[in-house]
Design an enzyme around this catalytic site. Structure first.
Site, short mmCIF file in Angstrom:
data_model
loop_
_atom_site.label_atom_id
_atom_site.label_comp_id
_atom_site.label_asym_id
_atom_site.label_seq_id
_atom_site.Cartn_x
_atom_site.Cartn_y
_atom_site.Cartn_z
N ASN A 184 19.28 -37.83 -73.67
CA ASN A 184 18.85 -36.55 -74.23
C ASN A 184 17.98 -36.79 -75.46
OD1 ASN A 184 21.36 -37.44 -75.40
ND2 ASN A 184 21.68 -35.43 -76.30
N ILE A 185 16.96 -35.94 -75.58
CA ILE A 185 15.99 -36.04 -76.67
C ILE A 185 15.90 -34.66 -77.31
CG2 ILE A 185 13.62 -36.63 -77.31
CD1 ILE A 185 13.50 -38.33 -74.70
N GLU A 186 16.46 -34.56 -78.51
CA GLU A 186 16.49 -33.26 -79.18
C GLU A 186 15.25 -33.06 -80.04
OE1 GLU A 186 20.36 -33.07 -81.09
OE2 GLU A 186 21.33 -32.85 -79.13
N CYS A 214 17.47 -32.62 -71.67
CA CYS A 214 18.69 -33.33 -71.32
C CYS A 214 18.39 -34.68 -70.67
CB CYS A 214 19.53 -32.51 -70.33
SG CYS A 214 20.19 -30.99 -70.98
N GLU A 236 19.51 -35.93 -67.95
CA GLU A 236 19.30 -35.89 -66.50
C GLU A 236 17.85 -35.57 -66.15
OE1 GLU A 236 21.64 -34.43 -68.30
OE2 GLU A 236 23.47 -34.07 -67.17
N CYS A 265 24.12 -29.56 -67.11
CA CYS A 265 23.96 -28.14 -67.46
C CYS A 265 23.27 -27.41 -66.29
CB CYS A 265 23.15 -27.99 -68.75
SG CYS A 265 21.38 -28.22 -68.54
N CYS A 313 19.65 -28.49 -65.54
CA CYS A 313 19.58 -29.81 -64.87
C CYS A 313 20.07 -29.72 -63.43
CB CYS A 313 20.39 -30.83 -65.65
SG CYS A 313 19.61 -31.27 -67.22
#
Ligand code: THU
Length: 131
Positions: free
Chosen positions: A44-46, A55, A57, A88, A91
């Site tokens: 995940n890359i916020e 996310c 995935e 989620c 995804c």
């Protein structure tokens, strides 16, 4: 669990170490196995806007698609939770559209694993068959 799951989970676990999650501190790793046999990973890359976060995935699936892969047979998701973290809703839609009714393995850092099929996680899906 068959050894293939172990390989996919190990790849997702390694990818999780690259998670950029300064806002949630919730680190996730994912991996997908393409029909070619290649395994693609994601974390995940916020983002400071929050809404642009992606996310693990979707990163894994999009990396594979961008490398010309089509056809996938397994997805793994790893997070540090006792109750195994499922994909989620967004995804699930992406995995359904690009991977179909694949097997999903959920795992944590303590070695707990379960498997599900996408049709269990996303019953009655919308997809291109309606268009
Ligand atoms: N996240 C994932 O990467 N995959 C999931 O399956 C659940 C949620 C990320 C998004 C966000 O960076 C953080 O976990 C908290 O929601």
């Amino acid at each position: 669990m068959t050894p293939v799951w172990e390989t996919l989970v190990a790849a997702a676990r390694t990818a999780r170490e690259h998670a950029h999650a300064p806002f949630s501190n919730f680190r996730v790793g994912a991996s997908v196995r393409a029909a070619s046999g290649r395994i693609f990973t994601g974390c995940n890359i916020e983002n400071a806007t929050y809404g642009l976060t992606i996310c693990a995935e979707r990163v894994a699936v999009f990396k594979a698609i961008s490398e010309g892969e089509h056809g996938f047979d397994a997805v793994a998701v790893v997070a540090d939770t006792d109750i195994l973290t499922p994909p989620c809703g967004a995804c699930r839609q992406i995995i359904w559209e690009f991977c179909g009714d694949v097997e999903i393995v959920l795992a944590n850092l303590n070695g707990r694993m379960t498997t599900h099929r996408m049709s269990q996680l996303l019953p009655h899906p919308f997809d291109s068959s309606f268009l």
